[in-house]
Structure formats: C-alpha cells, structure tokens
Scaffold this active site. Structure first.
Site, PDB file in Angstrom:
ATOM      1  N   SER A 172       0.818  -1.202   0.000  1.00  0.00           N
ATOM      2  CA  SER A 172       0.000   0.000   0.000  1.00  0.00           C
ATOM      3  C   SER A 172       0.857   1.260   0.000  1.00  0.00           C
ATOM      4  O   SER A 172       1.923   1.303   0.611  1.00  0.00           O
ATOM      5  CB  SER A 172      -0.889  -0.032   1.232  1.00  0.00           C
ATOM      6  N   LYS A 173       0.377   2.282  -0.686  1.00  0.00           N
ATOM      7  CA  LYS A 173       1.085   3.560  -0.677  1.00  0.00           C
ATOM      8  C   LYS A 173       0.653   4.396   0.527  1.00  0.00           C
ATOM      9  O   LYS A 173       1.265   5.399   0.849  1.00  0.00           O
ATOM     10  CB  LYS A 173       0.779   4.344  -1.954  1.00  0.00           C
TER      11      LYS A 173
END
Ligand code: GLU
Length: 495
Positions: free
Chosen positions: A257-258
């Site tokens: 995930s960013k």
C-alpha cells in the site's frame, strides 16, 4: 555480468513528491549496501523536475529518514560533492545543452501538438494498443519548427526513436529483455516549460555523475528501452541496470500500500519511514529486516548487523520475484535488537514514549523495570502498555471477572486475595522471599499457583499481560501492593 570495470558509484534518486515510503528506503538501502560492499560511493540525487507534483516537505522526510536508517550518502544535498549540484532543478542549463545537441543532430524534434490533438490521438490509438503520440511532427521541417518556437509558440521536444526492429536490454537481476521498437513512443524529453522530463534528466545525470550501476524499483523496467536509446543518441555507454523486485502487501496480493491504514485490532500499519521511527523501530532492525525484502544471504541466516550485511550483500542474491512485507517478522527483528540493549540504553529510548503517552515515569524505576520488559517488548511505543500501572496512584477500574482463574468463581477470590495480602504484609519484599512466601501460602490453601498468581496480577496491574509477577511486586513496593490488594478485596466484597 554484474560488475563493470568502472569504480562503483551508485545513486538513490527519489522524486520529492510525497512521504518517504519503505519501498524507496529499501531501494536506497540496496544501493547503500552495494556501494559499501565494493568500497564505492553512494550518491543521493533529488529528481524534482516534476514541479507540479513537488511537495516541499518531501525532501525533509527523505533526508531525515535516510539519517534515521543510517544510510549516509557520500555525495548529495547538504554535503555536495565533485559532481554537483545534486538537485535536478539546479542543473537545468546542463540539460539544455544536451537537448540542443539532440535537436542539432536531428535525433530529437519540436512538437506543437495541442492538448486537444493529443486527446484525440489517445482516443483513436489507445484502443488499437498503439502509443498515444502519432509522431506527426517527426518529419516536420526543423527550420520552420525553430521559427515557430522563436515566435513563442508552446511546444515540447520529443526523442526520435527507431520505428522498427527490436532492442534487447540487459538487467543484472532479470537478464536480457527484448522490446519491439514499434511499440515505443517518441516521448517528451523537454516539457513546454523548458524543463526536461524525468527520462532525459535521469539519463544525463547518471552519465555525468559517472554512475556505474543503476538499482531502482521494478516499475522502471518498461523505461529501459527508452533510456538505452537515449544513451545511444547521446553517444554514451549506459550503466549496468538492476531492477529490484516489487514489494507486496503482507497478504502477498497486490503492491504494498502507498498509504497507511489500521489493522482490525486498531494497530497502525505503517508504510512511511518516519512512522516506523515514531512507533519505535530501531534503525538496525529496520535495516536488517529491509535487507531481506528481496535479498537473502543463504536462505537461513536472518539476523545480520550492518557490517555483516555490507560484507555479504551482492546483486546475485537479489530475487527477481516479488517479496511481501511482513509486519510480524519486522516486530520480531525489532525485539531481537531491543534485547541486545543495556537496561540504561533501553530506558533512555523508552522515556520519550512514556512522556508522550502522558505517563510520569521516573528514570530510576524505569531502569529497574527495563530488564523485565526487555524480553517481551517488540516496539518501543508499546512500552506504555507494559509499564503504565507502575506509575499511577490509582489503577483504572478493571473488570472483576479478570481476577477469576479458569474453573473458579468470583466467590472463591476473597479468601485467596486475603491470604496473599497477609502473606505479603509479612514477608521481606524482594523477589526470592516473595516467591517462597506466596508458594507456601498456595500450598496452605491447597490450590494451584496460578489460582493465586492470576488474581494478584490483576489486582496490582489491572491486566493479564504484564511483566513477571514477583519482580513487579518488588518494584512496586509493599505499600502500593497492599493498597491495591485491599482495593480488590473491598471491590469484591461490595460486588
Ligand atoms: N526519480 C525516480 C523515482 O523516484 C528515480 C528512478 C531511478 O532511479 O531512475 O522513482
């Protein structure tokens, strides 16, 4: 063919567009380890040509993050070096020179396509799987183009790439990869504001900074043919390239995930370097763990300090397949490193966390507690959960049912706690004496040790998961212990 004859010079070249993600930190780390292993240089270069996405905080996050991880750069912002400046927007005149050279040689051309025209091309060509730009200015008369440009007409500069054939590029991790030239686009190398794009600035800088090896994220594999064509057009030899495996989410599904999120239990799932630091992951643990995200030494050795990592790191053992981020494993690593600290060092590290949690801890008591929690603590910010009850006058109310061990009832508790209280009122208040006296009392009552220890633990800590009991009693001291036992007894009586 992972070594060239050139001295090793590698770089980490982030774009300051957002927070410093561990994916980027892992790239920086591999470059750093490679440089140190070969006695080469680790260079930091800020790629800020995308002014629209520029985030002024990003450079600070980055520099602080690298410092926290101990990835000290040999050349770059703040320290300079022989190949500076190391911030791309300070190098615009350098880029201009090479762009002009490509124009003069007919290897690049001005393009006046308007945004509307480009949009139309996209609609038309995308469904056919063709690159967006249809090369409509590729054969346009350069003198006319120059006249239009001089007249102030907005335009970009594009690279002229071969129309047919193929190009085979070599990646030190993946081997040869072949791309069909007809699939490549004559991409923009200078934007309408006169600033070069990432591709152009990156290639020029890697050459001028004498970079020997490029190690970067795997999302750049598809840019390899373009970059090699750019090197060729400029008459330069490209560095060796190695694209690092992507990092996946802990589930193994999807890219890591960013953004940060929370686990179902409310725990933060950090992805930014500064959050790991804030939560209390030690620099050495982070470095050790991250080194194993996509690289291994021998498939079994896991705990390695910085020197060992430097000594052992090699591109040959970087894995081509993606690696998952594993929070539990990182916690385990952090725990291992926390256990190597002296009680004093641990105390000094946890004091700020206690203060932040609003716990008024004194250092001398914390020094006594440190050895007790050292075996159990994995993340520094967890410390308050382990020790808060040492530093309050009144325990927050706990559920009385917690006092009750399995197969017993609330009604069984008062005589047990009263016996414990009487015992603790008389015994010497040190670990061994407490241990002996309570065991004696257990025997007299004809119950199991746990049937007395659990209610004592709850009465004095308010929770089941707590440091070892006898040491805890000793540190709390007789007065506090008796007071808390009395409170439990009277709560039971009122119940
Ligand atoms: N500025 C690029 C990035 O942030 C660098 C890629 C490269 O290392 O060439 O991903």
């Amino acid at each position: 063919m992972t070594m060239s004859t050139k001295p090793v010079r590698v770089r980490y070249a982030p774009s300051p567009t957002g927070d410093f993600h561990v994916g980027g930190a892992r790239t920086a780390l591999f470059n750093y380890l490679f440089a140190r292993h070969h006695g080469g240089k680790f260079i930091l270069r800020i790629e800020d040509t995308d002014q629209k996405r520029y985030n002024p905080e990003a450079v600070n996050w980055l520099l602080n993050g690298l410092r926290y991880l101990g990835l000290d750069w040999d050349e770059g912002p703040e320290i300079g070096g022989d190949y500076g400046p190391y911030v791309q927007t300070e190098r615009l005149s350098i880029y201009r020179h090479y762009c002009q050279q490509l124009l003069d040689q007919g290897l690049a051309y001005r393009c006046f396509a308007t945004p509307e025209e480009l949009e139309e091309m996209r609609r038309e060509r995308k469904p056919k799987g063709l690159p967006t730009y249809d090369r409509r200015y590729r054969d346009y008369d350069p003198d006319q183009a120059l006249a239009r440009a001089d007249g102030g007409e907005s335009h970009v500069i594009r690279i002229k790439l071969p129309l047919e054939g193929s190009i085979t590029v070599y990646d030190a991790i993946r081997g040869d990869i072949t791309f069909q030239n007809e699939k490549l686009e004559d991409v923009v190398i200078v934007k309408s504001d006169g600033i070069p794009t990432y591709h152009m600035a990156n290639v020029i800088d890697d050459h001028l900074m004498n970079i020997s090896h490029i190690m970067r994220g795997d999302e750049w594999v598809s840019s390899m043919p373009l970059h090699i064509h750019l090197y060729n057009a400029l008459g330069w030899e490209p560095p060796i390239m190695a694209h690092l495996p992507v990092i996946l989410n802990p589930t193994g599904r999807g890219k890591m995930s960013k953004r940060e999120s929370r686990a179902p239990d409310g725990r933060v799932l950090p992805v930014f370097v500064r959050t790991f630091e804030e939560l209390g992951y030690l620099s050495d643990a982070m470095v050790n763990y991250m080194a194993l995200v996509g690289w291994s030494y021998d498939d079994k050795t896991e705990i390695m300090d910085r020197e060992e990592l430097i000594d052992r790191f090699s591109l040959d053992r970087v894995n081509a397949s993606p690696a998952s981020w594993n929070y539990e494993k990182l916690d385990y690593f952090n725990g291992v490193y926390l256990r190597t600290l002296t009680p004093l060092a641990l105390t000094e590290l946890v004091m700020p966390y206690l203060e932040k949690a609003g716990i008024k801890a004194d250092k001398a008591t914390m020094m006594q507690i440190a050895p007790l929690i050292q075996e159990r603590l994995n993340v520094l910010s967890d410390v308050s959960n382990w020790v808060d009850f040492f530093f309050v006058d009144e325990l927050p109310p706990y559920n009385l049912n917690l006092l009750v061990p399995k197969k017993m009832s609330l009604a069984d508790m008062p005589p047990i706690l009263i016996a414990a209280r009487d015992t603790l009122a008389q015994t010497n208040f040190n670990h061994d004496a407490i241990d002996a006296a309570l065991r004696q009392s257990v025997e007299t009552l004809g119950i199991k040790a746990g049937q007395m220890f659990q209610p004592i633990r709850i009465a004095i800590c308010g929770k089941l998961v707590a440091p070892p009991l006898f040491n805890t009693l000793e540190i709390l001291g007789r007065e506090t212990v008796l007071k808390r036992l009395d409170q439990a007894i009277s709560r039971l009586e009122q119940n």
